[in-house]
Design an enzyme around this catalytic site. Structure first.
Site, PDB file in Angstrom:
ATOM      1  CD  GLU A 112      21.105  18.890  17.491  1.00 51.21           C
ATOM      2  OE1 GLU A 112      20.983  17.222  17.990  1.00 51.21           O
ATOM      3  OE2 GLU A 112      19.888  19.567  17.460  1.00 51.21           O
ATOM      4  CG  ASP A 113      20.381  13.227  17.104  1.00 50.77           C
ATOM      5  OD1 ASP A 113      20.504  14.362  17.025  1.00 50.77           O
ATOM      6  OD2 ASP A 113      19.766  12.022  16.697  1.00 50.77           O
ATOM      7  CG  ASP A 116      15.335  16.641   9.236  1.00 50.18           C
ATOM      8  OD1 ASP A 116      14.843  17.221   7.561  1.00 50.18           O
ATOM      9  OD2 ASP A 116      14.693  16.035   9.094  1.00 50.18           O
ATOM     10  CG  PHE A 165      12.411   8.670   9.561  1.00 47.75           C
ATOM     11  CD1 PHE A 165      12.338   9.266   9.244  1.00 47.75           C
ATOM     12  CD2 PHE A 165      12.886   7.411  10.053  1.00 47.75           C
ATOM     13  CE1 PHE A 165      12.109   9.969  10.702  1.00 47.75           C
ATOM     14  CE2 PHE A 165      12.352   7.937  11.381  1.00 47.75           C
ATOM     15  CZ  PHE A 165      11.794   9.114  12.389  1.00 47.75           C
ATOM     16  NE  ARG A 178      15.371   8.602  21.344  1.00 45.80           N
ATOM     17  CZ  ARG A 178      15.283   9.356  20.917  1.00 45.80           C
ATOM     18  NH1 ARG A 178      16.286   9.832  20.126  1.00 45.80           N
ATOM     19  NH2 ARG A 178      14.674  10.183  21.454  1.00 45.80           N
TER      20      ARG A 178
HETATM   21  C1  PRP Z   1      16.266  15.470  16.234  1.00 46.72           C
HETATM   22  C2  PRP Z   1      17.787  15.769  16.047  1.00 46.72           C
HETATM   23  C3  PRP Z   1      17.426  17.400  16.127  1.00 46.72           C
HETATM   24  C4  PRP Z   1      16.601  17.746  15.286  1.00 46.72           C
HETATM   25  C5  PRP Z   1      16.822  18.104  13.607  1.00 46.72           C
HETATM   26  O1  PRP Z   1      16.175  15.826  17.753  1.00 46.72           O
HETATM   27  O2  PRP Z   1      18.889  15.421  17.812  1.00 46.72           O
HETATM   28  O3  PRP Z   1      17.650  17.824  17.001  1.00 46.72           O
HETATM   29  O4  PRP Z   1      15.942  16.145  15.313  1.00 46.72           O
HETATM   30  O5  PRP Z   1      16.546  18.698  12.977  1.00 46.72           O
HETATM   31  P1  PRP Z   1      15.579  20.055  12.080  1.00 46.72           P
HETATM   32  O6  PRP Z   1      17.242  20.550  11.927  1.00 46.72           O
HETATM   33  O7  PRP Z   1      14.368  19.789  11.548  1.00 46.72           O
HETATM   34  O8  PRP Z   1      15.566  20.625  13.822  1.00 46.72           O
HETATM   35  P2  PRP Z   1      14.125  15.287  18.098  1.00 46.72           P
HETATM   36  O9  PRP Z   1      13.819  16.533  18.073  1.00 46.72           O
HETATM   37  O10 PRP Z   1      13.727  14.397  17.088  1.00 46.72           O
HETATM   38  O11 PRP Z   1      14.304  14.703  19.233  1.00 46.72           O
HETATM   39  P3  PRP Z   1      15.275  13.717  19.674  1.00 46.72           P
HETATM   40  O12 PRP Z   1      16.069  14.344  20.041  1.00 46.72           O
HETATM   41  O13 PRP Z   1      14.740  13.468  21.127  1.00 46.72           O
HETATM   42  O14 PRP Z   1      15.443  12.917  18.592  1.00 46.72           O
END
Ligand code: PRP
Length: 194
Positions: A112-113, A116, A165, A178
């Protein structure tokens, strides 16, 4: 801290102007990624490692991370969405693209990036466990532990993330930013009217 690498200066006067500050330079990310890759290689030697990128945010991190893991690993991608176009997690997770291969008996490393609330990974791990992998571990570049609402075991963490953010190096706001090669905090005026 300000971005200091040559790559980062290219972005001044452009999209970097939408940031209030840089929190991680490209150089810091690369150094930490190399250390994580070496650790993962040591931990998974002799095992059937399948590295799974959680799209889209992880695309840069996984590309750099796997090039630092000196093992004959396999790679796959899964896509889920929890944020939509908003700046806060909704808790609603949608599977947009599933894995291309069976995972029974294999050692999974989810990449994961950012984590949260933890809701996305919690959903994913529960879903993937039903397919009986030998193990599931998590690698994340950023860990925003202050925002966590469900417990997630993180085996490999790049950096603790401030509860702000952040965008860049895969992380987006409304699908943008990105491509920034480092990570910064988005100016509130960019998203405050949402
Ligand atoms: C982001 C990130 C994780 C998730 C984390 O993805 O890449 O997958 O949110 O948040 P959480 O712990 O509150 O669930 P996002 O849904 O924004 O999609 P993306 O990766 O396409 O940006």
């Amino acid at each position: 801290m300000t971005a200091s690498t040559g790559t980062d200066t290219v972005w001044k006067g452009g999209i970097a102007d939408d940031l209030s500050r840089t929190i991680l330079s490209a150089e810091q990310i690369a150094t930490r990624t190399a250390a994580l890759g070496a650790q993962i290689a040591a931990d998974y030697r002799g095992r059937d490692l399948l590295v799974v990128g959680v799209l889209s945010g992880s695309f840069l991190f996984i590309a750099d991370l796997v090039r630092q893991i000196n093992l004959p690993l396999a790679l796959d991608f899964i896509s889920v969405s929890s944020y939509g176009d908003r700046t806060r997690s909704s808790g609603v997770v949608r599977m947009l693209k599933d894995l291309n291969q069976p995972i029974a008996g294999r050692d999974l490393l989810l990449v994961e990036d950012i984590i949260d609330t933890g809701l996305t990974l919690s959903y994913l791990i529960e879903n993937l466990r039903t397919r009986h992998p030998a193990s599931i571990a998590v690698a994340t570049l950023l860990d925003k532990t202050e925002a966590r609402v469900v417990k997630i075991d993180t085996a490999y963490v790049g950096f603790e993330c401030p509860n702000e953010f952040v965008v860049g190096y895969g992380l987006d706001y409304r699908g943008r930013y990105r491509n920034l090669p480092y990570i910064g905090v988005l100016k509130p005026e960019i998203y405050q009217d949402e």
